[in-house]
Design a protein around this motif. Structure first.
Motif, PDB file in Angstrom:
ATOM      1  N   GLU A   1      11.938  -0.550   6.902  1.00 23.21           N
ATOM      2  CA  GLU A   1      11.889   0.483   5.866  1.00 23.21           C
ATOM      3  C   GLU A   1      11.366   1.809   6.424  1.00 23.21           C
ATOM      4  O   GLU A   1      11.970   2.864   6.226  1.00 23.21           O
ATOM      5  N   VAL A   2      10.259   1.758   7.136  1.00 17.93           N
ATOM      6  CA  VAL A   2       9.608   2.985   7.599  1.00 17.93           C
ATOM      7  C   VAL A   2      10.470   3.743   8.601  1.00 17.93           C
ATOM      8  O   VAL A   2      10.543   4.984   8.578  1.00 17.93           O
TER       9      VAL A   2
ATOM     10  N   ARG B   1      13.554   4.040   8.728  1.00 16.81           N
ATOM     11  CA  ARG B   1      14.607   4.809   8.063  1.00 16.81           C
ATOM     12  C   ARG B   1      14.121   6.214   7.748  1.00 16.81           C
ATOM     13  O   ARG B   1      14.894   7.176   7.783  1.00 16.81           O
ATOM     14  N   GLU B   2      12.849   6.325   7.414  1.00 16.54           N
ATOM     15  CA  GLU B   2      12.268   7.622   7.074  1.00 16.54           C
ATOM     16  C   GLU B   2      11.712   8.344   8.303  1.00 16.54           C
ATOM     17  O   GLU B   2      11.655   9.571   8.329  1.00 16.54           O
ATOM     18  N   TRP B   3      11.303   7.577   9.289  1.00 12.17           N
ATOM     19  CA  TRP B   3      10.686   8.138  10.494  1.00 12.17           C
ATOM     20  C   TRP B   3      11.430   7.617  11.730  1.00 12.17           C
ATOM     21  O   TRP B   3      10.889   6.839  12.503  1.00 12.17           O
TER      22      TRP B   3
ATOM     23  N   SER C   1      10.148   6.856  15.685  1.00 11.04           N
ATOM     24  CA  SER C   1       8.687   6.950  15.692  1.00 11.04           C
ATOM     25  C   SER C   1       8.064   5.694  16.296  1.00 11.04           C
ATOM     26  O   SER C   1       8.708   4.662  16.467  1.00 11.04           O
TER      27      SER C   1
ATOM     28  N   ASP D   1       2.527   6.322   6.783  1.00 15.69           N
ATOM     29  CA  ASP D   1       3.683   6.772   6.016  1.00 15.69           C
ATOM     30  C   ASP D   1       3.328   6.769   4.531  1.00 15.69           C
ATOM     31  O   ASP D   1       3.130   5.698   3.928  1.00 15.69           O
ATOM     32  N   ARG D   2       3.176   7.942   3.966  1.00 20.43           N
ATOM     33  CA  ARG D   2       2.843   8.115   2.547  1.00 20.43           C
ATOM     34  C   ARG D   2       1.490   7.521   2.171  1.00 20.43           C
ATOM     35  O   ARG D   2       1.229   7.231   1.003  1.00 20.43           O
TER      36      ARG D   2
ATOM     37  N   ARG E   1       3.856  -2.190  -1.039  1.00 15.36           N
ATOM     38  CA  ARG E   1       4.942  -1.760  -0.158  1.00 15.36           C
ATOM     39  C   ARG E   1       5.952  -2.886   0.073  1.00 15.36           C
ATOM     40  O   ARG E   1       7.157  -2.639   0.220  1.00 15.36           O
TER      41      ARG E   1
ATOM     42  N   ARG F   1      14.188  -1.256  -1.651  1.00 18.38           N
ATOM     43  CA  ARG F   1      14.737  -0.262  -0.720  1.00 18.38           C
ATOM     44  C   ARG F   1      15.681  -0.888   0.299  1.00 18.38           C
ATOM     45  O   ARG F   1      16.648  -0.252   0.726  1.00 18.38           O
TER      46      ARG F   1
END
Length: 469
Positions: free
Chosen positions: A278-279, A281-283, A286, A342-343, A356, A363
């Motif tokens: 999941e993470v 996808r946003e980062w 990283s 992340d958030r 999460r 997600r």
């Protein structure tokens, strides 16, 4: 000025921890307060948050701690009973939990330890307080080099703000997608119970709560979700209630455990693999950090997802520090500590990780059971821990490392020795908190695992150590 000497066993690498009435007393708690308050004052601070768990010895230790803090001239904000992550939340700059903000925080907690244990976890200026910080705390106490003053005491309720923040982990998700979920929550009679009740009351879906009442006797099972036998009640609830998955927590709510809809345990490295999908996808690209005890399949999965896997030292404090250094949005260790930058704020919070995980099922569009089904099947040992004399603990690992290098073995010495072979890998490391050596191994099949453990035993025997059966 007369100082105070702590029992040598209680000043640990990551916290202060002992057996109440034997190695830990109210005098120790008062000295911790005086010493930590003096450090806060020396850094220009004046305000500290104090939280506590539900152990039987906690009220008297918390009272003495507050006495010590105020005697150092520090103002104390008492946030009361709750999980350690709630204390971290209150003491994190920018969280908005307290106004004006505090410069430090202390949680009175025995964490996942037996009921007669207790101790203190500390944060300062939003960073973990560990290692040399704790050594220095002992020196300040012994020398009696304390600041003096008359600090004030106030009470504050941060629970609502904390739960609001946990709910924020589902931001951007259509909450109606969670209506069909059925989840079990085993609080283990620890400090997270009341917060889990408040949290699940605001979540969609069906929630079955186990052992949510705080009880310092821990009458149902030991509060450590990383020990498989402690998950029996949760597994039973998942099976009998046809639940989608179950979540479990330790005594102070910073370690998470989980089982899927089939009752299979999801270990921390498997949870981390889900979170990484999941993470990242946003980062994209990283860094994702895991400790040296994690599965090789996790590091491979992070790379497959386009991330940068980083193997690091075991321990929540070293991992938090490495996250800040590398700007990693996610990290975790096999002891059940999961860290989200992340958030979120980068500290280990099992309740946040739980939310999460719920969000990840939406997600990623897959159930926890499906996500577990997709993971490669490996065989691994539990974490073998066995006592060694203090003077041999580190030396033995160094001797094994020297021999491995002489032999040309593929070794990672980030934290002890982790050796890669065609069968898999094995790990030997000295514990940071006890006079024990730690061994773990993982392979693709039982035959490979047996060969790995035979090598471990041969390497130990060569330096005069025998691993107990």
């Amino acid at each position: 000025m007369t100082g105070h000497r702590f029992h040598p066993s209680i000043l640990r690498e990551y916290d202060i921890r002992g057996v109440f009435g034997e190695t830990l007393s109210t005098d120790d708690a008062r000295a911790v307060g005086r010493s930590f308050g003096s450090v806060v004052r020396a850094r220009g601070g004046s305000r500290v948050a104090v939280g506590c768990d539900g152990r039987l010895s906690t009220p008297v230790l918390e009272h003495a701690l507050v006495e010590g803090l105020t005697a150092s001239g520090v103002d104390v904000v008492r946030i009361g009973l709750g999980p350690s992550p709630m204390l971290y939340f209150a003491a994190t700059p920018g969280s908005g939990a307290l106004a004006p903000e505090v410069q430090g925080g202390v949680q009175v907690t025995g964490s996942h330890n037996p009921a007669n244990h207790n101790g203190f976890k500390m944060v300062l200026e939003g960073a973990p307080f560990f290692g040399s910080d704790i050594v220095d705390l002992g020196r300040i106490a012994e020398e009696g080099a304390w600041a003096s003053g008359m600090g004030r005491i106030e009470d504050a309720d941060v629970a609502t703000a904390y739960v609001d923040c946990l709910i924020g982990a589902l931001e951007g998700i259509d909450l109606s997608a969670l209506d069909s979920l059925a989840i079990g929550w085993d609080a283990g009679n620890g400090a997270a119970g009341p917060l889990i009740e408040a949290l699940t009351a605001r979540l969609p879906g069906r929630h079955v709560l186990l052992h949510a009442s705080v009880d310092g006797h821990f009458p149902n099972h030991h509060p450590d979700p990383t020990v498989e036998s402690n998950l029996s009640d949760l597994r039973r609830a998942v099976a009998e209630g046809s639940l989608d998955f179950g979540l479990a927590f330790d005594g102070d709510g910073d370690r998470i455990g989980a089982v899927d809809g089939k009752g299979r345990v999801l270990w921390a490295d498997q949870l981390l693999a889900i979170f990484a999908e999941e993470v990242l996808r946003e980062w994209p690209k990283s860094t994702v950090i895991a400790d040296v005890k994690a599965s090789s399949t996790l590091f491979a999965r992070i790379a497959e997802l386009g991330g940068k896997p980083l193997m690091w030292k075991t321990g929540h404090s070293p991992i938090k520090s490495k996250m800040k250094e590398t700007h990693a949005p996610l990290a975790g260790e096999m002891s059940g500590h999961i860290f989200f930058a992340d958030r979120y704020f980068g500290f280990d919070d099992a309740l946040y990780a739980a939310v999460r995980l719920i969000g990840a099922t939406v997600r990623l569009g897959k159930s926890v059971t499906q996500l577990r089904d997709e993971m490669p099947e490996m065989v691994a040992t539990p974490e073998f821990r066995f006592a060694v004399p203090r003077e041999r603990k580190v030396a033995a690992v160094e001797e094994v490392l020297a021999a491995l290098r002489t032999d040309g073995s593929t070794v990672n010495d980030t934290d002890g020795v982790r050796v890669d072979t065609p069968d898999g890998w094995w790990l030997l490391r000295p514990s940071n908190t006890e006079d024990v050596l730690v061994v773990r191994a993982e392979a693709a099949d039982e035959g490979g695992l047996a060969r790995l453990m035979a090598e471990v035993d041969a390497r130990l025997a060569a330096v005069g150590i025998r691993r107990p059966d």
